[in-house]
Structure formats: structure tokens, C-alpha cells
Design a protein around this motif. Structure first.
Motif, PDB file in Angstrom:
ATOM      1  N   ASN C 146       0.833  -1.213   0.012  1.00 30.28           N
ATOM      2  CA  ASN C 146       0.077  -0.087  -0.062  1.00 30.28           C
ATOM      3  C   ASN C 146       0.818   1.155   0.059  1.00 30.28           C
ATOM      4  O   ASN C 146       0.532   2.377  -0.541  1.00 30.28           O
ATOM      5  CB  ASN C 146      -0.899  -0.027   1.049  1.00 30.28           C
ATOM      6  CG  ASN C 146      -2.009  -0.857   0.947  1.00 30.28           C
ATOM      7  OD1 ASN C 146      -2.740  -1.142  -0.157  1.00 30.28           O
ATOM      8  ND2 ASN C 146      -2.378  -1.597   2.114  1.00 30.28           N
ATOM      9  N   MET C 527     -11.047   0.998  -5.996  1.00 28.59           N
ATOM     10  CA  MET C 527     -10.865   0.227  -4.874  1.00 28.59           C
ATOM     11  C   MET C 527     -10.768   1.259  -3.680  1.00 28.59           C
ATOM     12  O   MET C 527     -11.028   0.931  -2.573  1.00 28.59           O
ATOM     13  CB  MET C 527      -9.940  -0.749  -4.934  1.00 28.59           C
ATOM     14  CG  MET C 527     -10.207  -2.346  -5.610  1.00 28.59           C
ATOM     15  SD  MET C 527      -8.793  -2.938  -5.808  1.00 28.59           S
ATOM     16  CE  MET C 527      -8.953  -4.304  -5.018  1.00 28.59           C
ATOM     17  N   GLU C 528      -9.630   2.124  -4.115  1.00 29.05           N
ATOM     18  CA  GLU C 528      -9.322   3.058  -2.962  1.00 29.05           C
ATOM     19  C   GLU C 528     -10.605   3.661  -2.212  1.00 29.05           C
ATOM     20  O   GLU C 528     -10.447   3.889  -0.976  1.00 29.05           O
ATOM     21  CB  GLU C 528      -8.504   4.181  -3.707  1.00 29.05           C
ATOM     22  CG  GLU C 528      -7.521   4.759  -2.874  1.00 29.05           C
ATOM     23  CD  GLU C 528      -6.597   5.821  -3.414  1.00 29.05           C
ATOM     24  OE1 GLU C 528      -6.305   6.822  -3.270  1.00 29.05           O
ATOM     25  OE2 GLU C 528      -5.922   5.122  -4.408  1.00 29.05           O
ATOM     26  N   MET C 529     -11.695   4.039  -2.947  1.00 28.99           N
ATOM     27  CA  MET C 529     -12.750   4.583  -2.424  1.00 28.99           C
ATOM     28  C   MET C 529     -13.691   3.354  -1.962  1.00 28.99           C
ATOM     29  O   MET C 529     -14.312   3.952  -0.872  1.00 28.99           O
ATOM     30  CB  MET C 529     -13.466   5.424  -3.447  1.00 28.99           C
ATOM     31  CG  MET C 529     -12.733   6.597  -3.905  1.00 28.99           C
ATOM     32  SD  MET C 529     -12.503   7.570  -2.346  1.00 28.99           S
ATOM     33  CE  MET C 529     -13.934   8.691  -2.310  1.00 28.99           C
ATOM     34  N   LYS C 530     -13.874   2.397  -2.356  1.00 34.73           N
ATOM     35  CA  LYS C 530     -15.000   1.545  -2.087  1.00 34.73           C
ATOM     36  C   LYS C 530     -14.563   0.219  -1.528  1.00 34.73           C
ATOM     37  O   LYS C 530     -15.438  -0.572  -1.095  1.00 34.73           O
ATOM     38  CB  LYS C 530     -15.599   1.247  -3.546  1.00 34.73           C
ATOM     39  CG  LYS C 530     -16.172   2.459  -3.903  1.00 34.73           C
ATOM     40  CD  LYS C 530     -16.865   2.300  -5.276  1.00 34.73           C
ATOM     41  CE  LYS C 530     -17.748   3.638  -5.658  1.00 34.73           C
ATOM     42  NZ  LYS C 530     -17.730   3.899  -7.258  1.00 34.73           N
ATOM     43  N   THR C 532     -13.184  -0.709   1.196  1.00 32.07           N
ATOM     44  CA  THR C 532     -13.373  -1.069   2.749  1.00 32.07           C
ATOM     45  C   THR C 532     -14.693  -1.499   2.927  1.00 32.07           C
ATOM     46  O   THR C 532     -15.190  -2.401   3.689  1.00 32.07           O
ATOM     47  CB  THR C 532     -12.965   0.127   3.594  1.00 32.07           C
ATOM     48  OG1 THR C 532     -11.616   0.719   2.899  1.00 32.07           O
ATOM     49  CG2 THR C 532     -13.008  -0.048   4.890  1.00 32.07           C
ATOM     50  N   THR C 533     -15.567  -0.828   2.351  1.00 30.90           N
ATOM     51  CA  THR C 533     -17.160  -1.010   2.350  1.00 30.90           C
ATOM     52  C   THR C 533     -17.116  -2.551   1.881  1.00 30.90           C
ATOM     53  O   THR C 533     -17.925  -3.309   2.476  1.00 30.90           O
ATOM     54  CB  THR C 533     -17.809   0.198   1.742  1.00 30.90           C
ATOM     55  OG1 THR C 533     -17.252   1.270   1.955  1.00 30.90           O
ATOM     56  CG2 THR C 533     -19.414  -0.217   1.959  1.00 30.90           C
ATOM     57  N   GLU C 535     -15.269  -4.852   1.349  1.00 25.70           N
ATOM     58  CA  GLU C 535     -14.741  -5.729   2.181  1.00 25.70           C
ATOM     59  C   GLU C 535     -15.573  -6.211   3.451  1.00 25.70           C
ATOM     60  O   GLU C 535     -15.482  -7.360   3.899  1.00 25.70           O
ATOM     61  CB  GLU C 535     -13.182  -5.578   2.543  1.00 25.70           C
ATOM     62  CG  GLU C 535     -12.523  -6.749   2.506  1.00 25.70           C
ATOM     63  CD  GLU C 535     -10.926  -6.270   2.675  1.00 25.70           C
ATOM     64  OE1 GLU C 535     -10.551  -5.195   3.258  1.00 25.70           O
ATOM     65  OE2 GLU C 535      -9.956  -7.014   2.332  1.00 25.70           O
TER      66      GLU C 535
END
Lengths: 296, 297, 581
Positions: C146, C527-530, C532-533, C535
Motif C-alpha cells: 500500500n 478500490m481506494e474509495m470503495k 473497505t465497504t 470488504e
């Protein structure tokens, strides 16, 4: 009784501290403008793109945002209330103990949990509330089926609040005990001569004596209305109870850890600051209007 | 009637003591458990078999905590930090609390200062700006980086100011009639009369400085400069799930070999001891109504 | 303490050994490696002559390696962020000035200055993050995936393509080549190489089934092969009092609240159960028609979840598995005799289990298999750490040269025998691990080292190889294996190493498994924005289905929602990257 010369001295007393606060608190707050940027470390604050409220927007449009805001405030408010009342009751009880040795010993012991970290306490409480733990064994005596407390969204918030109170009440009681120390013994003597019962003494002498401290602590505690204690929850929760205990801080921790989202983290911090500031000011106004007491 | 009263009093006293006793036990058991774990064999503790007595008693965990010279070096840095930080806190807190306990008539700028304090207490820029600021001042890797940013504990100032305000005003006025200046009044009247509250805020400030570990971790560049709590934290850092998946098996095995309950428990006990030793001294000031009674009204 | 490096040295030797015995080596494209490996095996006897030999090996490589190992003309200083080890140096030595650092400086001419140090995974990560955020990178440091991405995004890194080509040693290049270019590709963006990656061990990926053999024997159950066998064993372990204490205090299969690990598993992942259904959650895979898809939303997961939910409901899975703060608790406490974990489980947590109950006799199995009787497993990324250089640093070649120097030393191919002996003696005397004081915590490894190592130890035990030709580290593991054979469970250090290789390494060696590689490990824009949600949704859905908080049909809702909440967009981005933009 205004004396210009005295005021000058007062300025001199305050200024060193004010200066240090300017340097170490206000300057970093200035940097918090990155909450309104898409901050790119390589480009610095001046070179990063301004995005207005986008970071806040993002925070509010998260599918889970309503849940984590609710959890945060719900848990924090319960904790604030419990952490004000329990230590007060405890201090009042302790104040009734006349044997000095007992008083000192009890006081020393109850403030010790404050020093145990949540990492360790989490494992202790896990054992206490596990299927084979003390609590379930006790329930078993009454023929109640064992409960998986840590997996229950009904019980888990209660456990969070109760364990937090348990850890901190002794330490929080210190302020009350100091305030109780400040009550003039002559008042008790007078009340005693008047034949007031202990309960009446408590009501008419002791409580008024600590009233200002209670108001003060309550107001200051409102600054924590968005802090539900990351350390504790992070160490105690598990995915099964995210629904009832995932708070802003734990959520952002998981987001931030994956993505190094500086701006988002700062935006959350700023948001929390603004909310607590508003609440503290509000309660200040309320306290001075209704209790006639100015905290600051 | 007196007799009746005293019987009732005794019942009340007895039940109060019983309640307090239960509360005390509830606080003591986890602590005793911690002590027992710290002296137990690692595998027994990890299996959750230790309750209040150590199993296969050993001082191995303590040996590891106290292992080398770095422990004492870190200890000294912590002591230095507490002394410097505590002293600075004490001086600034008392001065600010005293000046701010005057009302706006006596000290016209008072409210401005006050709201400034409240503002700085509630707002923070977050860790990155804070780090950049201290780096900008060139304080990284210096003891002052641990002390100066926390020189003013606003919470303590507000607390002490409120205690000061509860002191009778006539006291101040009488002294000023006699020609005493503000500094004299503060040192000779306010401080002696407020020992319990000053002891309280001093305790808070000592505990704060003693327990802080995060700033040491971030602001100190070399381990040799870590204060005790930071040092102890790095002996074993909590292994997060994320870290677990990125660590190699042997790294993880090594980390796990020391990251166990016994070691954590020993760390806690070791770091608590100095505070335990200090507390009785501070507690002396909590004895009921030491000097206040004689002057109030 | 980083035993990983210790392992690696030995692995290098195993590699070299097999290169010798097989007359070439099957996995490492070694040209002069056989030669220098030989020198290493002969230990201290190797001296300058082998250096000459190495130098003369091939004309093409000669110029390259001469440049790679050449001492710099003018002294160069490189400021680094240093991951401090736990090793206790003797009086007078420090993290930035010790026998290792002085040696490396003497041969490279490069002075390494520690801008800052941090000990432990999290503190180091914290320091790196702050360094990135405040745009104050040291000249060179090791970062994770990361952080690398963030640094590249922010244009904070020096392009190392040319320096690597020009100054990289043959040894280093060989090892990167052994990954078929995957390692370097991982650190390459727009044909620019931004970091020098490590090379990880392939054996870490498969999750094996670990069983208390003594319990199995006591209950007269056969070794497991299929899911049905596993089910039977779990039932028996939970209900038939395998520990014989007359109390119902054991559980069946244990699990972890993460459900599956996806890449490198730790104890208690259910990865293998999913892959037995040919489901590969948390991995980007190609489906039957060759499209890139996300493993967690494929219908096969539903079958695995159905099975697990059924087991949980019937009490075959530890009812508290999701709640443990530390997943190993039931294993260490010997409440379970059945869990999944990679080959190194004996190092931890099994050693603790055996200490608590010396009767514990653990065995590893490549089970359960899929319908066709094959053991299927996902694999892990070949690399997860990257040595990067700050943009604008004047001497990026110095960093490459340092990597050359300590990699050569680590592989025991360093021709300066006298100096190497001094380091060996120092290590033996003080117990300090030399490798922990290399400037960078970055290990290059051949990726199939564990099974090779198992094979060689076994050969030595049978007398087919002479253990005296092993270097000290390698000899130690051989000795441990012998010690353990003679006096079982007396010396736990011996037990750990011996059993990890014998059981874990042995099963990996002896099993013909189907390895499924993820086609993508990084992050995309969306992915950066979404992520976490998504996952979070995924993790919670899987967990809740298993414990019965949600019905199995909730999987379909999850899959649909996943696509809607950005999954489709992300899948497209990943496919674009995989298919070469």
C-alpha cells in the motif's frame, strides 16, 4: 476593584501558556486544512488539490455512516452519563467512611484498574463473559442457558459501557474526592447540631458542595460525545457485533490503514472537534442560565 | 433517641462498608489475576488456566522486561519527562488558573483567553499536522518534544480555576488591602489553601506523562531516546490481523513467542509500580478538610 | 529476531546443494550459482580463489558483477529508515555502527546513516506512514504494498529501472528471474521499476489440515481425505470426549473471525474448505471462460458456506470461534484437535499445545480434497515488501549496490572468507543474527525453498547427503531433527523445526496439489474509495452466514449488492490491468 497594575500581572501569568498553546496546538490546527483537500504528500498543502467538502460528503454517504455515527454517539453518551454518576456515588459512599485507613486503602485499590491497558483487560473480560465464564456459570445456577455475550448485539454495548465504568470510576472519583475535601467541616457540625439525619446532611451540605464540580465535569465530558473510546472497542469487538459497536474511530482506522487516507482522517477529526465544541458551548450556556454557574 | 440514631448510623455504616468492600474486590481481582499471570508459565497463561495463583511460577517475563540497560535508560528518560513535564504543568496550570479565576472586571481579557483555551482543548489537527509542526520546530528526537506540546493541560487549568474560584473572595481583597500583589496572593494564599486540588491536577499530569507512549514512538528517532512506556510497548507490539497476514511465519512465531499474556501482564505491573509509589504521597493531601475549615467564612 | 532470514540462508544452501547434486538445479536459472554455491558449502575453505572463479565464470556476467560489487570511488552516504531488531548487541556496538555495518561499508564504500529507527511491525509502519505524509522520506527504505502504491501515486520515488539493469548483481537478477518476472512486475508501473521487491516463500500459501493423531487413533477413525471424513472427525472430536477426561470440554473444528485469509493463511482459516469447492474468496481469478472475476462473489462460495453453516449449527465448529481475540487460544488450550494452518504451525502455536499436553501428537494432512480427489489451494503473492529510493536522491545505485552486497553475504557467496568468518564467529559468540543488521529488511529467496529443504534433510537422514557439508544454520536444523528423533519432545526448539519440516514440509513435498494463482494483488482507483465497504460487507456476510445470523440465501444478496456497490467497476479496472490496459 479593577487595578490596571494587577491586570498586567495576570497577563504575565497567562501569556507563557498561551504562547505554548499557539505554537503547539493552533499551528497544527492550521494544517488541518488538508481535510478540504485531496492531500498528496508529495505536493504538500500548497500543491494539493482543493476539494471543498468532498471528504465530509464521502463520510456521510458511506453505506454504514448512519450506523457508525449512531453507535459512536449512543455509546459515548451512555459512557459520559455513567462515568459521571458512578464515580460520584462512589465518592459519596467513600466520604461516609470514617476510618481513615480503610478509606485510603479502598481509594488506592479502586483507582488501579485505570492503569491496566485494554489489551490485557480485553482478554480478562473475554474469559469472564465466555461460554464457560463466571457470568454464564452464575446464570447456569438459575437454570438460564449460556449466552454468547460477545456475539450478541443486545448485550455487547452494555458490556462495553460497564467495563469502561469499572476501569475508570476510581480514577474519575479523584476529582470528586478533592471537591469533597474542600467542603467546610463547620457546615456538617452545624447540620449535626440541628439534628439533621445523615441523608439530610448529604442532601443539604455534601451535594451542594460538589454541585459545581459535577456541572463542570459534565460540561467538559460533553467534549467527548464523539469519542466512544477507540482503544477499548478495538480490543473488545469482533465482526459479529460491528452492528452495535463499530464506531467512527474503528471504522476510519480500518479505512485508513488500508489506504493511508490522510484527508479523510483529518476530516473526521475536524468534524468531531466541531461537534464537541458546539455541545460544550451549548452546555456552558445552559449551565450559566439555569444553574447560574459559569464554568469557564 | 441518641441511641436509636447511633444504631441506625451503624447499620448505614456497615452497609456502606459492605458495598465498598464488594466494589473493591471487583477491582482487585483482575489486578491479582494480572499479577498471577505475570508470574505464570507462558503456555498455561495462554491456555487461560491461570486465575488468581500463578501456575508453574516463574519470573521469566520480568527478566525479559528488565532485560538490559535499555530498560533503565528508558526509565530515566521517563523520570526526566515526568519531572520536567510535571513541573512545567504545575507552574503553568497554577499561574493560568489563578489569573483566569479572576472575573472579567479584574482581568478584562480573561474571557478571550478562556475561550481560546477551550478551543485548543477541543480542536486538534490530527496526528500528521502535529508531527509536521514538531518537525518544523526542529524538536524531533528531543525530550522537549515530549514536554512542550503538553505544557498546558487545559482540562487541569479549568479544574483548578474552578477550585480557586470557590475560595472566599474576601481573602483576596483583604490581602490586597494590605498591599499584597497578585503573585504574593497566589503563592502565599491560594496555593496553600488548595493543596487537595493542586495535588489532584498534579497527579493527573504525572499520570499523563508517565503513561504516554505514542508520542515517544512517533517523535523519537532512536530507541535509546524512548521513554519507558514507549520502550515497553515496542518490546511487544500488539499483533494486528493485518500484520499477521503480512508477516513471515518465522517472524510471526517469534513475535508470538513473546507476545503472550504473561509478558503483557509483567509489562503492566512494572509500569504501574512507580505510580503506586507516588500515590500515597499525593493521597496525604486528600485528608478531610485539612486547612480549609479554618479559613472558610 | 527474524528467523525468516535464518531460514533463507539455509534455503539458499539447499538450493545450491540441489544444484550440485542434480547437476544444474531445476528451479533457479543458476549459471555461476552452482560454482559459488559450492564455495559456500565448503564453508570457510572457500577463499579468494572462488572469487576469481566466479569472476571468470562468464564473460557477459563479469562486467555486470564487477560493476555490481565494485566499491564506490567517492564515499557515499545514504540515509535510511531502519527496522531495528530485538537482538542484543554487545557493549560498544550500536544499531548503526556494528561489525555488520562496518563490513558492508568497507566493501561498498557506502556509509549508511539511520535517520530514524523503529522496532516491530506496527511502529515501523507508523513511522513510514508519517514519513510519507510529511513528505520527508529518508533516501531509501523498505515499504509495503500500500505504501508503495501511495508513493508511486504521489511521484515520490526514484525510477530504478536503469540502475537495476546496470548495477544489479547476477545473483539478485537470478532470484528475481526465478519468479518468472512476477516480482519485478509487481513494483513496475508504466514500465518504470520503482522498488526492488523481496521474494516470498511459496510454501506459505497452502492451508493444511492439522489433527491430533492421538485423538484420532483413540476414537479409531481413519485419516481424513474428503469433506465427509472431516465432518465425521469433527463430530467425534466434539462429542466423543477425545481427551478422555469425562467432560464435554472439547470442540470440533476451530475457525477464525476472518473466515478465510485469502493469501498467506494463519491458523484457523477455512481457505481449504472453500478451495475444495473450487471457491477462492479474496482472490482475483480467471473463470472458466477466461474472464477476470473476484473469487468471493462466485457461486461456489455458497456451497462452502452451506456446508460450514450446517457444521456450525450441528456444533461441529467451535461455537465461539468468531469471538477469540487471539485465534490460537483453543489450540493452545488443547480444546481442539482439528484446525487448518500452513506448514509452519509447529513453530507456533502447536509448540505451546504440546507443552501444555505432552500427549498431543499433531499430524498434517492435505485434506479435504475436491470432488475429483485433488487437493486444491490458492497461492500467495510472490512479493510483499519493496526497497524504494526517494525521488531526487543522487545515488540510487548505492542502494542497489547495498542490496547486492548483503544478498551475496546472505547467500554465503561472499568471497571475502576471512571477513565472513569473523561475522560467523561474532554471530556464534553473541547469538546476534547478522542478517538483522543489514541496512534493509528485504530478503530474496527462491520461492520453492521449503520443500527442497525438507527433501535435503530427509536425504541426509538416509545417508544420501553428508550433513557435514551443511553450513552452520542448515546443520542446526538437521541436528534438531536428529535430536528430536532421539529424544522426542524434550527440546521444544528442536521439536518446532523438526516437526515443521517433517510434517508441514513433508505433506507439501508429497502432495500433488492444484495451485490457483491470483491474477492481481494490488489496488485500483475505485478500490481506494470503495474497497473497505465491500470488504466489510463480504467479511460480515460470510461470518454471519456461518454462525446462522443470516440464511445461506443471503449470499446471493451479498453478491448482487457487491456488484452494485462498485464491484463491477473494480472488476473492470482489474481486468484492464491484468489484460495489459
Amino acid at each position: 476593584m479593577y487595578s490596571r497594575k494587577n491586570a498586567l500581572h495576570y497577563h504575565a501569568m497567562v501569556l507563557p501558556g498561551i504562547l505554548l498553546l499557539l505554537l503547539f496546538s493552533v499551528v497544527p490546527i492550521g494544517f488541518a486544512v488538508i481535510a478540504f483537500q485531496n492531500f498528496k504528500p508529495g505536493r504538500g498543502i500548497t500543491g494539493s488539490e482543493w476539494v471543498g467538502l468532498e471528504n465530509f460528503h464521502y463520510l456521510f454517504q458511506l453505506p454504514d455512516s448512519r450506523l457508525i455515527f449512531f453507535n459512536t454517539i449512543f455509546l459515548a453518551v451512555l459512557k459520559i452519563a455513567a462515568n459521571l454518576i458512578v464515580p460520584l456515588v462512589f465518592a459519596l459512599l467513600l466520604n461516609e467512611v470514617r476510618v481513615r485507613f480503610l478509606r485510603k486503602s479502598i481509594q488506592t485499590i479502586v483507582y488501579l484498574p485505570h492503569f491496566i491497558s485494554w489489551v490485557l483487560l480485553a482478554t480478562i473480560f473475554f474469559d469472564v463473559f465466555s461460554l464457560e465464564g463466571i457470568v454464564n456459570q452464575a446464570l447456569g445456577l438459575f437454570g438460564i442457558d449460556p449466552v454468547l455475550f460477545y456475539a450478541s448485539n443486545r448485550w455487547f454495548p452494555a458490556i462495553i459501557v460497564a467495563t469502561d465504568v469499572w476501569k475508570e470510576f476510581g480514577f474519575n472519583a479523584i476529582v470528586y474526592l478533592a471537591a469533597l475535601t474542600g467542603i467546610n467541616p463547620a457546615l456538617y457540625e452545624a447540620a449535626g447540631i440541628d439534628g439533621a439525619s445523615r441523608f439530610r446532611q448529604l442532601w443539604h451540605v455534601t451535594l451542594p458542595g460538589v454541585k459545581t464540580t459535577v456541572i463542570l465535569l459534565a460540561t467538559l465530558a460533553l467534549g467527548n460525545v464523539m469519542n466512544a473510546n477507540f482503544d477499548q472497542i478495538f480490543n473488545m469487538y469482533n465482526p459479529l457485533v460491528y452492528q452495535s459497536s463499530d464506531i467512527i474511530d474503528t471504522y476510519v482506522y480500518r479505512v485508513g490503514l488500508n489506504d493511508l487516507q490522510y484527508s479523510l482522517g483529518t476530516a473526521v477529526g475536524l468534524l468531531k472537534s466541531v461537534v464537541s465544541f458546539i455541545l460544550v458551548v451549548l452546555s456552558y450556556v445552559l449551565a450559566s442560565r439555569f444553574a447560574g454557574y459559569r464554568i469557564f | 433517641m441518641v441511641g436509636q440514631n447511633s444504631v441506625r448510623n451503624r447499620i448505614i455504616d456497615g452497609s456502606i462498608l459492605a458495598v465498598l468492600f464488594l466494589i473493591t474486590i471487583a477491582c482487585l481481582i483482575p489486578l491479582l489475576h494480572t499479577v498471577a499471570v505475570s508470574f505464570s508459565d507462558k503456555t498455561a497463561a495462554d491456555a487461560g488456566r491461570v486465575f488468581l495463583t500463578p501456575i508453574k511460577a516463574t519470573t521469566a517475563s520480568y527478566a525479559k522486561v528488565l532485560d538490559d540497560g535499555q530498560f533503565f535508560q528508558a526509565f530515566l528518560i521517563s523520570v526526566q519527562r515526568v519531572l520536567l513535564g510535571g513541573l512545567l504543568n504545575f507552574v503553568l496550570t497554577v499561574m493560568m488558573a489563578f489569573a483566569l479565576s479572576k472575573d472579567a472586571k479584574q482581568f478584562p481579557m480573561r474571557n478571550v483567553y478562556m475561550w481560546f483555551l477551550v478551543f485548543t482543548m477541543l480542536f486538534s489537527g490530527g496526528i500528521v499536522p502535529w508531527f509536521m509542526t514538531i518537525k518544523y520546530y526542529g524538536l524531533l528526537d528531543s525530550i522537549w518534544a515530549l514536554v512542550l506540546p503538553h505544557a498546558v493541560q487545559v482540562f487541569n487549568v479549568i479544574l483548578l480555576m474552578n477550585f480557586f474560584r470557590n475560595l472566599p473572595k474576601e481573602l483576596n481583597e483583604a490581602a490586597e488591602m494590605d498591599g499584597a500583589g497578585p503573585w504574593y496572593v497566589m503563592v502565599r494564599l491560594y496555593i496553600p489553601l488548595s493543596l487537595p486540588s493542586i495535588a489532584t491536577v498534579t497527579l493527573f499530569s504525572i499520570v499523563f506523562h508517565w503513561n504516554s507512549f505514542f508520542d515517544g514512538l512517533v517523535l523519537m528517532s532512536k530507541q535509546d531516546h524512548y521513554p519507558l512506556q514507549t520502550y515497553i510497548q515496542t518490546l511487544v507490539t500488539q499483533i494486528s490481523a493485518q500484520a499477521m497476514t503480512s508477516m513471515s511465519p518465522e517472524e510471526l512465531a517469534a513475535a508470538m513467542a513473546v507476545s503472550n499474556r504473561t509478558f503483557n501482564a509483567a509489562k503492566i505491573i512494572v509500569s504501574m509500580i512507580p505510580i503506586l509509589l507516588i500515590y500515597p504521597f499525593i493521597q496525604r493531601f486528600f485528608i478531610h478538610g485539612i486547612t480549609l475549615g479554618s479559613v472558610k467564612e | 529476531m527474524k528467523p525468516k532470514l535464518w531460514l533463507a540462508t539455509s534455503m539458499a544452501l539447499v538450493m545450491a546443494l540441489s544444484a550440485c547434486s542434480n547437476g544444474g538445479g531445476n528451479n533457479a536459472p543458476v549459471n555461476e550459482g552452482g560454482n559459488s554455491g559450492n564455495a559456500g558449502n565448503n564453508g570457510k575453505a572457500a577463499n579468494n580463489s572462488s572469487a576469481t572463479g566466479e569472476g571468470n565464470a562468464e564473460a557477459g556476467a563479469k562486467a555486470g558483477d564487477d560493476l555490481a560489487y565494485e566499491k564506490v570511488a567517492e564515499p557515499i552516504t545514504v540515509n535510511i529508515g531502519f527496522r531495528a531488531p530485538d537482538d542484543k548487541l554487545p557493549e560498544g556496538e550500536s544499531n548503526d555502527n556494528n561489525i555488520v555495518s562496518r563490513y558492508l561499508e568497507s566493501i561498498t564504500g557506502i556509509k549508511v546513516v539511520h535517520t530514524w529507527e523503529a522496532k516491530g511491525e506496527d511502529p515501523f509502519k507508523q513511522k513510514v506512514n508519517l514519513a510519507i505524509a510529511s513528505n520527508d522520506l529518508p533516501d531509501a527504505l523498505v515499504v509495503d504494498r500500500n505504501q508503495l502504491r501511495k508513493l508511486i501515486d504521489n511521484d515520490m520515488l526514484e525510477d530504478l529501472t536503469e540502475e537495476y539493469e546496470k548495477y544489479g548483481s547476477q545473483l539478485v537478477k537470478d532470484m528475481y528471474d526465478s519468479t518468472k518476472g512476477l516480482a519485478l512486475a509487481d513494483a513496475t508501473v508504466d514500465d518504470k521499476l520503482y522498488g526492488l521487491p523481496n521474494v516470498a516463500i511459496e510454501a506459505d500459501a497452502p492451508s493444511l489440515l492439522w489433527i491430533r493423531q492421538d485423538w484420532l487413533d483413540k476414537l479409531k477413525l481413519p485419516a481424513p481425505k474428503t469433506l465427509a471424513d472431516l465432518e465425521k472427525i469433527a463430530d467425534a472430536f466434539a462429542n466423543q470426549d477425545p481427551d478422555g477426561n469425562g467432560k464435554k470440554d472439547t470442540v470440533g473444528l476451530t475457525g477464525d473471525k476472518m473466515v478465510v485469509y485469502g493469501q498467506k493463511p494463519n491458523p484457523n482459516g477455512f481457505d481449504t474448505i472453500f478451495s475444495a469447492f473450487r471457491a477462492f474468496p479474496k482472490n482475483w481469478i480467471k473463470d472458466a471462460s477466461g474472464n477476470v472475476v473476484y473469487g468471493s462473489v462466485q457461486p461456489e462460495n455458497k456451497e462452502a458456506l452451506t456446508k460450514l453453516a450446517d457444521w456450525y449449527k450441528r456444533g461441529l465448529i467451535d461455537p465461539q470461534f468468531a469471538l477469540y481475540k487471539e485465534t490460537q487460544e483453543p489450540i493452545v488450550a488443547n480444546k481442539t484437535g482439528l484446525f487448518f494452518g500452513p506448514w509452519w504451525m509447529p513453530y507456533w502455536p502447536l509448540a505451546d499445545s504440546v507443552v501444555n499436553d505432552t500427549k498431543a501428537d499433531w499430524k498434517a494432512y492435505a485434506a479435504p480434497t475436491d470432488e475429483s480427489g485433488k487437493f486444491v489451494t490458492h497461492m500467495a503473492p510472490v512479493t510483499d515488501r519493496y526497497l524504494v529510493v526517494r525521488k531526487g536522491y543522487e545515488h540510487p545505485e548505492a542502494v542497489v549496490k547495498l542490496l547486492n552486497a548483503f544478498t551475496r553475504l546472505e547467500r554465503r557467496q561472499d568471497p571475502n572468507a576471512a571477513e565472513v568468518k569473523k561475522l560467523d564467529d561474532f554471530a556464534a559468540e553473541t547469538g546476534v543474527h547478522v542478517r538483522n543488521f543489514y541496512p534493509f529488511d528485504l530478503l530474496l529467496d527462491y520461492s520453492d525453498a521449503v520443500v527442497q529443504r525438507y527433501d535435503n534433510v530427509q536425504k541426509a537422514l538416509k545417508g544420501e547427503l553428508d550433513p557435514n557439508s551443511f553450513d552452520p544454520d542448515m546443520k542446526l536444523v538437521y541436528d534438531y531433527t536428529v535430536t528430536e528423533k532421539e529424544n522426542p519432545k524434550k527440546n521444544m526448539d528442536a521439536w518446532k523445526a523438526a516437526k515443521a519440516y517433517e510434517l508441514g514440509g513433508g505433506v507439501l513435498f508429497g502432495t500433488d496439489m492444484e495451485k490457483v494463482y491470483s491474477v492481481f494483488y494490488g489496488m485500483t482507483r475505485s478500490m481506494e474509495m470503495k474497497w473497505t465497504t465491500l470488504e466489510k460487507l463480504e467479511n460480515e456476510t460470510f461470518l454471519k452466514i456461518i454462525v446462522g445470523d443470516l440464511p445461506v440465501s443471503a449470499f446471493d444478496d451479498f453478491a448482487a449488492q457487491w456488484h452494485k456497490l462498485g464491484g463491477d467497476q473494480i472488476t473492470k479496472e482489474v481486468a484492464d490491468i491484468v489484460n495489459g490496459k
